[in-house]
Every structure is written in C-alpha cells, then in structure tokens.
Design a protein around this motif. Structure first.
Motif, short mmCIF file in Angstrom:
data_model
loop_
_atom_site.label_atom_id
_atom_site.label_comp_id
_atom_site.label_asym_id
_atom_site.label_seq_id
_atom_site.Cartn_x
_atom_site.Cartn_y
_atom_site.Cartn_z
N LYS A 8 0.82 -1.21 0.00
CA LYS A 8 0.00 0.00 0.00
C LYS A 8 0.85 1.26 0.00
O LYS A 8 0.44 2.29 -0.56
N ALA A 9 2.03 1.20 0.60
CA ALA A 9 2.88 2.39 0.67
C ALA A 9 3.21 2.91 -0.73
O ALA A 9 3.26 4.12 -0.95
N TYR A 10 3.40 2.00 -1.66
CA TYR A 10 3.70 2.42 -3.04
C TYR A 10 2.51 3.16 -3.64
O TYR A 10 2.68 4.22 -4.27
N ALA A 11 1.31 2.63 -3.44
CA ALA A 11 0.11 3.29 -3.98
C ALA A 11 -0.05 4.69 -3.40
O ALA A 11 -0.35 5.65 -4.12
N LEU A 12 0.14 4.82 -2.10
CA LEU A 12 -0.01 6.12 -1.46
C LEU A 12 1.05 7.11 -1.95
O LEU A 12 0.77 8.30 -2.12
N GLU A 13 2.23 6.62 -2.22
CA GLU A 13 3.30 7.48 -2.73
C GLU A 13 2.94 7.98 -4.13
O GLU A 13 3.17 9.15 -4.45
N GLN A 14 2.38 7.09 -4.95
CA GLN A 14 1.99 7.50 -6.30
C GLN A 14 0.89 8.56 -6.26
O GLN A 14 0.90 9.53 -7.03
N ASP A 15 -0.05 8.39 -5.35
CA ASP A 15 -1.11 9.39 -5.23
C ASP A 15 -0.56 10.73 -4.75
O ASP A 15 -0.98 11.80 -5.20
N LYS A 16 0.39 10.67 -3.85
CA LYS A 16 0.99 11.90 -3.32
C LYS A 16 1.71 12.68 -4.43
O LYS A 16 1.69 13.92 -4.45
N PRO A 400 -10.45 1.96 -14.01
CA PRO A 400 -9.92 3.01 -13.13
C PRO A 400 -9.72 4.31 -13.92
O PRO A 400 -8.81 4.43 -14.73
N VAL A 401 -10.62 5.27 -13.72
CA VAL A 401 -10.66 6.50 -14.50
C VAL A 401 -9.69 7.52 -13.92
O VAL A 401 -9.75 7.82 -12.72
N PRO A 402 -8.82 8.09 -14.73
CA PRO A 402 -7.77 8.96 -14.18
C PRO A 402 -8.28 10.26 -13.56
O PRO A 402 -7.60 10.83 -12.71
N LEU A 403 -9.45 10.73 -13.93
CA LEU A 403 -9.97 11.96 -13.34
C LEU A 403 -10.33 11.79 -11.87
O LEU A 403 -10.17 12.72 -11.07
N TYR A 404 -10.85 10.63 -11.51
CA TYR A 404 -11.34 10.51 -10.13
C TYR A 404 -10.92 9.23 -9.41
O TYR A 404 -11.23 9.07 -8.23
N ASN A 405 -10.25 8.31 -10.06
CA ASN A 405 -9.74 7.13 -9.35
C ASN A 405 -8.28 7.32 -8.97
O ASN A 405 -7.54 8.07 -9.62
N SER A 406 -7.88 6.62 -7.92
CA SER A 406 -6.54 6.78 -7.36
C SER A 406 -5.79 5.45 -7.40
O SER A 406 -6.37 4.38 -7.61
N GLU A 408 -4.54 4.23 -4.77
CA GLU A 408 -5.04 3.53 -3.60
C GLU A 408 -6.31 2.76 -3.92
O GLU A 408 -6.53 1.65 -3.42
N ASP A 409 -7.18 3.33 -4.78
CA ASP A 409 -8.37 2.61 -5.22
C ASP A 409 -7.98 1.27 -5.86
O ASP A 409 -8.58 0.23 -5.59
N VAL A 410 -6.99 1.33 -6.73
CA VAL A 410 -6.54 0.12 -7.43
C VAL A 410 -6.01 -0.90 -6.43
O VAL A 410 -6.34 -2.09 -6.49
N PHE A 411 -5.18 -0.43 -5.50
CA PHE A 411 -4.62 -1.34 -4.49
C PHE A 411 -5.74 -1.99 -3.68
O PHE A 411 -5.75 -3.22 -3.49
N GLU A 412 -6.70 -1.19 -3.22
CA GLU A 412 -7.78 -1.72 -2.39
C GLU A 412 -8.66 -2.69 -3.17
O GLU A 412 -9.14 -3.70 -2.63
N PHE A 413 -8.88 -2.39 -4.44
CA PHE A 413 -9.67 -3.30 -5.26
C PHE A 413 -9.06 -4.70 -5.25
O PHE A 413 -9.75 -5.70 -5.00
N VAL A 414 -7.77 -4.78 -5.53
CA VAL A 414 -7.12 -6.08 -5.63
C VAL A 414 -7.07 -6.77 -4.27
O VAL A 414 -7.26 -7.99 -4.17
N GLU A 415 -6.85 -6.00 -3.19
CA GLU A 415 -6.85 -6.60 -1.86
C GLU A 415 -8.21 -7.21 -1.52
O GLU A 415 -8.28 -8.30 -0.94
N ARG A 416 -9.28 -6.54 -1.91
CA ARG A 416 -10.63 -7.06 -1.61
C ARG A 416 -11.01 -8.19 -2.56
O ARG A 416 -11.88 -9.01 -2.24
N LEU A 417 -10.38 -8.22 -3.73
CA LEU A 417 -10.67 -9.28 -4.69
C LEU A 417 -10.06 -10.62 -4.24
O LEU A 417 -10.64 -11.68 -4.52
N LYS A 418 -8.92 -10.57 -3.56
CA LYS A 418 -8.20 -11.80 -3.22
C LYS A 418 -9.06 -12.83 -2.50
O LYS A 418 -9.15 -13.99 -2.95
#
Length: 429
Positions: A8-16, A400-406, A408-418
């Motif tokens: 998750k740290a990588y996802a948060l860094e990309q959003d930052k 995952p739409v670049p205007l409003y998705n993050s 972190e959204d992508v990371f959480e999606f895959v975590e919940r999919l597992k």
C-alpha cells in the motif's frame, strides 16, 4: 521489467506525487451506508458527476425563470448558441477540428443519421462489416439499415470475428475479409474501443484499408471518447459517433457527439435527414426561406438542443480542459498498468486479463475473465464496496478512470478481490 511495486505504501506514494490527484475532489463519489467512499470502477458505463454540474444547470434554470424565452439570446450562455460552447473542448478531446464536431441527439440516433449519409448501397456493393462482438445496439442499428434498404440482415452483414484463443480481433483476419468481400462492402462500422474486451483499434489503419477498397468507414467511439487518444481527423474516418455519459461524465442518457471529416464539410450532395437547426443560422428564423445547408458537422443537426443536458456536458468538458487530455492519458496508462501488475502478481489460475497488454491498444478498462465464476462473484464485489460491471458469461469490466480514481483505489480493489477469488461462485465455505 516493471517499475511498479507491491504494498500500500507504493500506492499512497503514487497518489501523493500525482499532479492530477486533486481532480478527484471535483467529483461526487458514491458512498456506502456508513458514508465511506465506494471503489467506483464503472466509468466505462456511467461516469461520476462533477461538482460543477449542479451550478451549471442552476444557472440555466435561473435564466429560464427570470428571462423566459429571452434566455435564447440573453444571459451569460444564450441557448441559441449553447452547443457552440461545447465544440472546441470536445474537438480537443477527440482529436478533431471544430468544423468536424457537433453535440446533438443520442448515440444510436446519430448512428442512423450518419448511415443515412454514408451507407449508400448499390446492387453490387451493399454489405456492412462490423465486429462480431460489437455492442448490441450497433449491431441492431446496422441490421435495421440493411432491412430498410431491402437486404437480408444476415446475408448483408459481415462479421469481423475475434480469435477464440485471445478473445481479441486481429487485423490479418480483417484483411482477409476485405480481400474476400471488399468489392461488396459499402460501409465498415467498428466500435473504436470494444466494449467487452477494452481493445482499442487502430482507427487510421482500418480507415485506410476500408478506403483502399472503396468503402466508407465510421466508428462508434462510445468507449473511446475521453478515454483514449482517438485522433479522429488524422484517422481519416468518414464519421464517428460517441455518447457523453461514460468517460465524459455528463449524466445518464445524455447527448451524443458526432464527427464528420472536413472533406465532407461542404458537400451538399450528401444524402441526409435535415431539420431547422441544420439550416443557415443567419436566415433560420426567417422561417420561409428554402433550406440552406450549414457546412460541417453542424449541418447534420435536426432540432434545437436540450439545454439542461448540455449544461452537464459543459461542466464536464470544463474539467477536461483544465486537466488536459494528454495528462489524463499519461496517468491512465500508469494507473491501468499498475492495476494489470497487481492482478498478474496474484498468480491465480482462475483469472486472466483479456484486454491487450500493450498500453497503446487499450484505454483504462481491464476486462478480467474469471473461470468457473458466475454473477455471484460480482455480487461479492459489490458487498465488498466495489462497483464494477459484469458481462456474461464470466467477465468483470473494471475501469480506473484517471480523473477521479486513485492508485489507492486500485490497491484496495485487488486486496478485496483476493478472498473473493477463493470462492469464485460466491460460496462461503
């Protein structure tokens, strides 16, 4: 080698570090019963509402209340010219010249209007080529055009079939079809981005191939407009149509866009259905003048436009203009590439991505096939706070739409999919 990383740290860094991250705050995000934002990956079906939309609509409601009919010529955005406020921004998004673009009607209506002009069957050349797995409304529309002109809708339809091993359509098969049937085909009509697989076609390649056989070529860009770099003018296509309620965020059932290449702009001999809004603007309200065709795409208009729907389009286009289409595509490729990376890192034999892995051959959508699954899996995703789109028999469409998705959204999606993939049919045991 991929530069993406797990965790998750990588996802948060990309959003930052994302220069477009703040645009997420310009949209209303659906929430669960506890007020937590849902993970919304369905912009390929219905885009989220920009926060600007309400104020833009209220502005015209106020003008209607305060000005009545005078709102057509007064107010900050006079209704008489309202569609013109959308033209430049929309042309920028689809890669066209302003004379080539107009917003009018709805998607399939515009497809029929384009076929009135560009499907001109003869005794020898009357067939229409379309993807075998085109969006159903496109197939229904071209079949009805064949019947309307007195042809059998099965004999007259040539289907570009996907490779059964990849689910993707290949250009060598298209070239084979053209070699076999090219002198019989009047129109090639392809979805610019396939709704099911997310495959983005080479519009210029298809157009040049079609034109070399004397065919007219058009595209349904409903899944491409606002998602990929369409570059419609340089594609050379005769026409294109698209809706505005998917990636263009204009609200359910909103209006459609039309592209007509500028080489047709002044051709008054083209057959078409007309109305008073395609008549010369200078003499339109003299009422008794003979019909005088407007040049360019505006010359295919029929009626005065629905202003409140156009308000929502203008609100969204203003957001696009601020973000910049090139910037959005750059983020989209990173976001979807990260999504693909995380899915592949699952190393799960139950799933495969049927969307092309080449970033130039797709937009933001990934279509994930889940073997041995049924719609119960989609229900599990919904219960996990994820809004995606299920397509029979076994595909989840995720955008995952670049205007409003993050990220972190992508990371959480895959975590919940597992954990859900452990029971693809939705079992709990």
């Amino acid at each position: 080698m991929s530069d993406y990383k797990l965790g998750k740290a990588y996802a948060l860094e990309q959003d930052k570090n994302d220069p477009l991250a703040d645009f997420r705050q310009q949209f209303h995000l659906p929430k669960d019963a506890n007020g937590n934002p849902l993970i919304y990956f369905t912009g390929n079906s219905l885009g989220l509402q920009p926060k600007l939309t309400k104020s833009y609509i209220e502005e015209e409601l106020n003008d209607w209340a305060n000005l009545g009919v005078e709102g057509h010529t007064e107010g900050e955005h006079p209704w008489l010219h309202y569609h013109e406020f959308l033209t430049q921004s929309m042309a920028d998004i689809v890669g066209a010249k302003p004379i080539e673009v107009v917003i009018m009607n709805t998607l399939t209506t515009n497809l029929h209007l384009m076929m009135v002009s560009f499907y001109k069957p003869t005794e020898k050349r009357y067939k229409i080529l379309i993807e075998a797995d085109a969006f159903p409304s496109d197939k229904y529309a071209v079949e009805s055009q064949l019947r309307h002109h007195g042809y059998d809708d099965k004999d007259g339809l040539i289907l570009w079939k996907p490779n059964p091993e990849t689910d993707l359509t290949h250009y060598d098969e298209l070239e084979r079809l053209m070699e076999q049937h090219g002198d019989e085909i009047a129109l090639i009509m392809i979805g610019g981005v396939n709704y099911y697989t997310g495959q983005f076609f080479d519009l210029k390649r298809i157009t040049e191939l079609g034109h070399s056989y004397g065919c007219k070529v058009g595209f349904d860009c409903a899944h491409g407009a606002g998602n990929v770099k369409l570059d419609l003018h340089n594609s050379g296509a005769d026409f294109a149509i698209w809706c505005t309620y998917k990636y263009l965020n204009s609200g359910p059932g909103s209006l459609s866009g039309v592209f007509v290449h500028e080489r047709h702009a002044h051709d008054k001999t083209l057959n078409r259905f007309t109305g008073w809004w395609s008549h010369n603007k200078q003499t339109r309200f003299k009422m008794r003048d003979e019909f005088d065709q407007l040049p360019g795409a505006e010359g295919w208009q029929l009626s005065n436009p629905p202003i409140l729907s156009m308000c929502a389009i203008r609100a969204s286009l203003d957001v696009f203009a601020e973000a910049g289409m090139d910037n959005l595509i750059e983020k989209s490729r990173k976001l979807t590439g990260y999504f693909e990376y995380l899915i592949n890192e699952l190393n799960n034999d139950h799933i495969r991505i049927i969307t092309p892995s080449n970033a130039k051959e797709r937009g933001c959508q990934l279509s994930i096939q889940v073997r041995s699954a049924d719609k119960a899996l989609h229900q599990k995703l919904t219960e996990a706070g994820i809004i995606t789109d299920w397509r029979e028999p076994d595909v989840i469409r995720c955008a995952p739409v670049p205007l409003y998705n993050s990220f972190e959204d992508v990371f959480e999606f895959v975590e919940r999919l597992k954990p859900i993939l452990a029971f693809p049919k939705g079992r709990n045991d």
